[in-house]
Design a protein around this motif. Sequence first.
Motif: not given
Length: 114
Positions: A67, A70, A75, A93, A103
């Motif tokens: 990731i 975020c 994202i 998430i 998501i």
Amino acid sequence: MNNQFKTNLKYIKDELNKTEKNWKKEKIKRFNRISGYFNIPDDCVAKSMLITVIGCNDIQIDNYGKIEKCSDSEIILCNEYERINICGSNMKILCYTPNEIAIRGIIGSININK
């Protein structure tokens, strides 16, 4: 540092970057040959991200790597080969493991860069 040393250092860095890009391209070619020979889907061999969009609000992504960003509106996920940017609102998430992520939110766009 003198200018000659800086020039040589820059040249070495540029050559390493070219070598890394060529190595990744060659690796992808090998993966494609292997997957074709054994009838294995490309996403299994090359660890490409597998994206499943469920309706307008849910996305599940396999082989996402990490990731990168975020937030409520964006994202960003990336792995060795791809980068996915998911934009929208109320992005959350729901759950994740080292291999997959779920998501939820009002999805506006999904951009994939190789």
